[in-house]
Design a protein around this motif. Structure first.
Motif: not given
Length: 182
Positions: A54, A83, A87, A91-92, A94, A97, A113-115, A120
């Protein structure tokens, strides 16, 4: 002498050609410019780097619109979209993009990225152009912020070991395990 079929594949200003022949005085052409060919593909100028969960990826990820000879097509304002391709931790991505290139370059300054995860990769795409895959990068946990019981104590008999063993994890503010904390 006529020299047909000559080409230069790198963009530049001020190119000149020299003509020479034994026994004759040579000559230098007037300066000329080589411009980029038509847009062909996208490529990373600045790859994504390892960063915290994050947290904005820094330095900013930068993608170029390139011709077939890897010259930046400075006249392009094509839209570039990023994108997640590989992964490893669901993760997402954000932030912004999708951006229009400015002078053939799109700079993504607020991606995160949240995770937490290792390996990646991002895909950069633009309509009608060959896409590009980034180098692999990692998303790591933020600073330790909390302790969390992952195995609560259970009822036990006096003097006997409590089973299963009590387990406490160090986690960041986003609830990711901070594996580097002792």
């Amino acid at each position: 002498a006529t020299f047909s079929g000559l080409s230069i594949d790198k963009v530049g200003t001020g190119y000149t050609l020299d003509a020479s022949s034994p026994g004759l005085t040579g000559d230098t052409s007037s300066a000329f410019t080589i411009s980029a060919a038509a847009a062909d593909h996208v490529g990373y100028l600045q790859q994504p780097s390892n960063t915290g969960v994050n947290t904005s990826i820094a330095p900013a990820v930068t993608v170029q619109i390139l011709d077939a000879f890897d010259n930046v097509v400075t006249t392009s304002s094509a839209t570039v979209t990023l994108s997640i391709l590989n992964n490893p931790s669901a993760g997402t991505l954000s932030g912004t993009t999708s951006l229009a290139a400015v002078n053939g370059v799109a700079t993504f300054s607020n991606l995160s990225i949240n995770n937490v995860g290792t390996g990646y990769t991002l895909s950069a795409a633009s309509p009608g152009l060959t896409s590009a895959t980034s180098n692999a990068f990692n998303i790591t946990a933020a600073a330790a912020a909390q302790l969390v019981f992952v195995q609560q104590p259970t009822d036990a008999i006096a003097g006997a070991n409590i089973t299963p063993a009590i387990t406490v994890e160090v986690r960041d503010t986003f609830n990711n395990t901070v594996v580097s904390d002792n």
